[in-house]
Motif scaffolding. Structure first.
Motif, short mmCIF file in Angstrom:
data_model
loop_
_atom_site.label_atom_id
_atom_site.label_comp_id
_atom_site.label_asym_id
_atom_site.label_seq_id
_atom_site.Cartn_x
_atom_site.Cartn_y
_atom_site.Cartn_z
N ASN A 86 4.36 3.33 -3.30
CA ASN A 86 3.01 2.79 -3.10
C ASN A 86 2.01 3.44 -4.05
O ASN A 86 1.98 4.67 -4.19
CB ASN A 86 2.58 3.02 -1.65
N GLY A 87 1.21 2.61 -4.71
CA GLY A 87 0.13 3.11 -5.56
C GLY A 87 -1.02 2.12 -5.53
O GLY A 87 -0.82 0.92 -5.34
N HIS A 88 -2.24 2.61 -5.72
CA HIS A 88 -3.40 1.70 -5.69
C HIS A 88 -3.90 1.40 -7.10
O HIS A 88 -3.86 2.26 -8.00
CB HIS A 88 -4.51 2.23 -4.79
N ASP A 118 -6.43 9.41 -10.68
CA ASP A 118 -6.51 8.73 -9.38
C ASP A 118 -6.61 7.22 -9.55
O ASP A 118 -7.69 6.68 -9.48
CB ASP A 118 -7.72 9.28 -8.61
N MET A 119 -5.48 6.47 -9.73
CA MET A 119 -4.15 7.03 -9.83
C MET A 119 -3.26 6.21 -10.75
O MET A 119 -2.13 5.86 -10.41
CB MET A 119 -3.52 7.16 -8.45
N LYS A 120 -3.77 5.88 -11.95
CA LYS A 120 -3.00 5.04 -12.87
C LYS A 120 -1.83 5.80 -13.49
O LYS A 120 -0.84 5.19 -13.89
CB LYS A 120 -3.92 4.42 -13.90
N GLY A 121 -1.93 7.13 -13.57
CA GLY A 121 -0.77 7.91 -13.98
C GLY A 121 0.36 7.76 -12.97
O GLY A 121 1.53 7.61 -13.33
N LEU A 143 11.12 -1.33 -3.29
CA LEU A 143 9.88 -2.09 -3.16
C LEU A 143 8.76 -1.34 -3.85
O LEU A 143 8.45 -0.19 -3.48
CB LEU A 143 9.51 -2.31 -1.68
N VAL A 144 8.15 -1.96 -4.83
CA VAL A 144 6.98 -1.40 -5.50
C VAL A 144 5.77 -2.12 -4.94
O VAL A 144 5.64 -3.34 -5.06
CB VAL A 144 7.07 -1.60 -7.03
N THR A 145 4.86 -1.38 -4.31
CA THR A 145 3.67 -1.97 -3.72
C THR A 145 2.45 -1.41 -4.44
O THR A 145 2.15 -0.22 -4.34
CB THR A 145 3.59 -1.70 -2.21
N LEU A 146 1.77 -2.27 -5.19
CA LEU A 146 0.59 -1.91 -5.97
C LEU A 146 -0.60 -2.59 -5.32
O LEU A 146 -0.73 -3.82 -5.36
CB LEU A 146 0.77 -2.36 -7.42
N VAL A 147 -1.47 -1.80 -4.71
CA VAL A 147 -2.40 -2.36 -3.73
C VAL A 147 -3.85 -2.29 -4.19
O VAL A 147 -4.25 -1.44 -4.99
CB VAL A 147 -2.25 -1.63 -2.38
N GLY A 156 -5.47 -3.67 0.91
CA GLY A 156 -4.21 -3.99 0.25
C GLY A 156 -2.99 -3.50 1.00
O GLY A 156 -2.05 -4.26 1.27
N THR A 157 -2.96 -2.22 1.34
CA THR A 157 -1.81 -1.69 2.07
C THR A 157 -1.69 -2.31 3.44
O THR A 157 -0.57 -2.58 3.92
CB THR A 157 -1.89 -0.15 2.15
N MET A 158 -2.80 -2.59 4.10
CA MET A 158 -2.72 -3.25 5.40
C MET A 158 -2.10 -4.64 5.25
O MET A 158 -1.28 -5.06 6.08
CB MET A 158 -4.11 -3.33 6.03
N GLU A 159 -2.46 -5.37 4.19
CA GLU A 159 -1.87 -6.69 3.96
C GLU A 159 -0.39 -6.57 3.65
O GLU A 159 0.43 -7.36 4.14
CB GLU A 159 -2.61 -7.39 2.81
N VAL A 160 0.00 -5.59 2.85
CA VAL A 160 1.41 -5.38 2.54
C VAL A 160 2.21 -5.16 3.82
O VAL A 160 3.28 -5.75 4.03
CB VAL A 160 1.59 -4.19 1.59
N LEU A 161 1.70 -4.31 4.71
CA LEU A 161 2.45 -3.93 5.90
C LEU A 161 2.57 -5.07 6.91
O LEU A 161 3.41 -5.01 7.81
CB LEU A 161 1.80 -2.71 6.55
N ARG A 162 1.78 -6.10 6.76
CA ARG A 162 1.93 -7.26 7.64
C ARG A 162 3.16 -8.09 7.26
O ARG A 162 3.61 -8.93 8.07
CB ARG A 162 0.67 -8.12 7.62
#
Length: 390
Positions: A86-88, A118-121, A143-147, A156-162
């Motif tokens: 997971n990354g934003h 924070d946090m493109k690296g 699973l790569v989740t870019l939120v 974003g992460t809340m939508e992913v987890l649904r």
């Protein structure tokens, strides 16, 4: 010819530094922090294309128009454990940034620009590590989740987890290559105090909401002392309570009929949002019992629970071993005072931890990531994926 037209986004799988610099060059400032800002659409498009070019099944989630998140899955052959990385994609604003915030300049072993740390690296390390490990053949899914929106509301992460789950997860927020196994939660409240206006020459005819705010401030000082006198968490120390905003009154000659305070409470594992709301309600009720005409309304704005990993979770043990192999020494373990999306993953029942790059300047006027740490993180993540999903 642009990078997209030439296919250059597909040819950088072996160079997370190059990929990070390209990401820094894309404005992805969160529009909930800076009205009218670019948001995540452009960088999400680039990441989706890159991942599709490396064999990932790509899903675009966009319940809120213009605020997309990407879920990319590399399907294993079957029978292995699944791992979520997971990354934003969003950053804070660039007002007051010293120099070009989108330069991606390299200088003295650092890459500069808004979001480098924070946090493109971390995002670049996730992509390259996931592509390398998946190409070698795995049993479990990656699973790569870019939120979107981690810097504000974590939509974003809340939508992913649904819609998506995994057996474990790693959040690549910056951590100086330490294992972050805990972080504080937070709760924001709005407190409305209602008084009665009167002429300033006859204050006894009114009810001064600002004076009542002073009672609240003193009571919160007492709560802070009580919190600090209690037992601290071994990684996080103590929770906090403070007033972050206050407004009230209309003019110099009128008793204030209203005063509003914004209260922030930072919490430890084991303290729920309901717990701290009840704590504040109790404090305010005591003031009301002791003070004539003290009228209040407390409203919870946003609340997120604290996070704490079990050091014996398989994902934690594996990341510790891979980090030790790459770094040449056991990684340090620490807690963070701030909140991350690991809290949401933990609430969803997914064992997780945080590990990310070294650098500095998050939310500051100059931001950078240490190049060596981006390369090391990539190797740590690739080894962890291979071990967990084998």
């Amino acid at each position: 010819m642009t990078d997209e037209q030439s296919g250059a986004w597909i040819g950088v799988v072996d160079d997370p530094i190059d990929l990070m610099r390209r990401f820094i060059g894309i404005d992805s400032v969160n529009p909930d922090l800076v009205p009218g800002a670019a948001g995540e659409a452009a960088i999400a498009d680039r990441c989706a294309r890159w991942l599709a070019g490396h064999g990932f099944e790509v899903h675009r989630l966009e319940e809120r128009p213009g605020r997309p998140s990407i879920v990319a899955i590399f399907r294993g052959s079957g029978g292995g454990r699944s791992l979520m990385l997971n990354g934003h994609l969003d950053t804070v604003g660039v007002a007051g940034y010293s120099g070009d915030p989108f330069s991606g300049e390299r200088s003295g072993g650092r890459v500069l620009g808004r979001g480098a740390f924070d946090m493109k690296g971390g995002v670049a390390a996730i992509l390259v590590a996931a592509a390398r490990a998946s190409a070698a053949g795995l049993s479990g899914d990656v699973l790569v989740t870019l939120v979107a929106d981690e810097e504000f509301g974590s939509l974003g992460t809340m939508e992913v987890l649904r819609g998506f789950r995994a057996d474990a997860a790693i959040v690549a927020e910056p951590s100086e290559l330490c294992l972050t196994l805990a972080h504080r939660g937070f709760a924001w409240f709005e407190l409305e105090l209602t008084g009665l206006a009167a002429h300033g020459s006859q204050p006894e005819r009114g009810i001064d909401a600002i004076a009542h705010a002073g009672l609240v401030l003193r009571a919160l000082d007492g709560l802070r002392e009580q919190i600090e006198a209690g037992p601290g968490h071994p990684l996080l120390g103590h929770g906090t309570v403070r007033v972050s905003k206050i407004r009230g009154g209309t003019d110099a000659a009128t008793v204030a009929a209203a005063c509003t305070l914004t209260i922030e409470r930072r919490t430890l594992p084991g303290e729920t949002p309901d717990d701290v709301e009840a704590e504040l309600q109790g404090l305010l009720t005591v003031i009301a019992q002791r003070t004539a005409d003290f009228r209040f309304r407390l409203t919870r704005l946003v609340a997120r629970a604290a996070f704490e990993a079990d050091p014996d979770w398989p994902i934690v043990r594996l990341v510790r071993a891979e980090a030790g192999r790459v770094l040449g020494h056991p990684p340090a373990t620490r807690g963070e005072p701030f909140w991350t999306d690991a809290g949401l993953l933990h609430e969803a029942g997914i064992p997780c931890l945080v590990i990310g790059v070294a650098g500095g300047g998050a939310h500051a006027d100059v931001e950078w990531a240490e190049e060596a740490s981006v390369l090391q993180l990539t190797e740590i993540l690739a080894g962890t994926i291979a071990g967990f999903c084998a």
